[in-house]
Design an enzyme around this catalytic site. Sequence first.
Site, short mmCIF file in Angstrom:
data_model
loop_
_atom_site.label_atom_id
_atom_site.label_comp_id
_atom_site.label_asym_id
_atom_site.label_seq_id
_atom_site.Cartn_x
_atom_site.Cartn_y
_atom_site.Cartn_z
N HIS A 190 0.79 -1.36 -0.01
CA HIS A 190 0.21 0.08 0.08
C HIS A 190 1.01 1.27 -0.04
O HIS A 190 2.11 1.13 0.37
CB HIS A 190 -0.92 0.12 1.42
CG HIS A 190 -1.83 -0.97 0.98
ND1 HIS A 190 -2.96 -0.92 2.04
CD2 HIS A 190 -2.15 -2.09 0.33
CE1 HIS A 190 -3.79 -1.93 1.74
NE2 HIS A 190 -3.52 -2.48 0.56
N GLU A 207 0.86 3.99 1.97
CA GLU A 207 1.47 4.50 3.19
C GLU A 207 2.54 3.55 3.51
O GLU A 207 3.87 4.07 4.13
CB GLU A 207 0.46 4.29 4.39
CG GLU A 207 -0.77 5.00 4.01
CD GLU A 207 -1.83 4.55 3.28
OE1 GLU A 207 -3.30 4.90 3.45
OE2 GLU A 207 -1.66 3.42 2.42
N CYS A 222 -2.54 -0.30 7.49
CA CYS A 222 -1.78 1.23 7.09
C CYS A 222 -1.84 2.12 8.19
O CYS A 222 -0.92 2.95 8.93
CB CYS A 222 -2.35 1.95 5.88
SG CYS A 222 -1.63 1.00 4.25
#
Length: 138
Positions: free
Chosen positions: A44, A46, A79
């Site tokens: 992801h 992040e 995240c």
Amino acid sequence: MRRAIALARANLGRTGDNPSVGCVIVKDGEIVGEGATAEGGRPHAEEAALAQAGGKARGAMAYVTLEPCASRSAGGKSCSERLVEAGVARVAVACDDASIHAAGAGAQRLRDAGIAVEGGLLADEAGDLYESYRPREA
């Protein structure tokens, strides 16, 4: 946030079932980490930005185009958990995520950890990134 939007836009349509998200981490006016959801959906945005920022993320501001997830479909740290562990001080989010993996819970985890969360920053510019995104339901 505009840099995060540009990062997300560059991977649009290449992230599998996951939405294309951009994340930029700024400390003392300097970008210390940035990332976008990778091809196929992992890692992801992040996660990639925090890996690049390392210890510089502590006390920093994170700009994220979509609410950080509160859980992962494949397990592992979400995240929002990663942002908390990294010690960011503030998170600005462009768009809410209605998926079962976020739905306000990602932002709430950040707030519960004492992280200031600002929602809707440049939502009008980021919104088209998620027009075709259909969050999974429980």
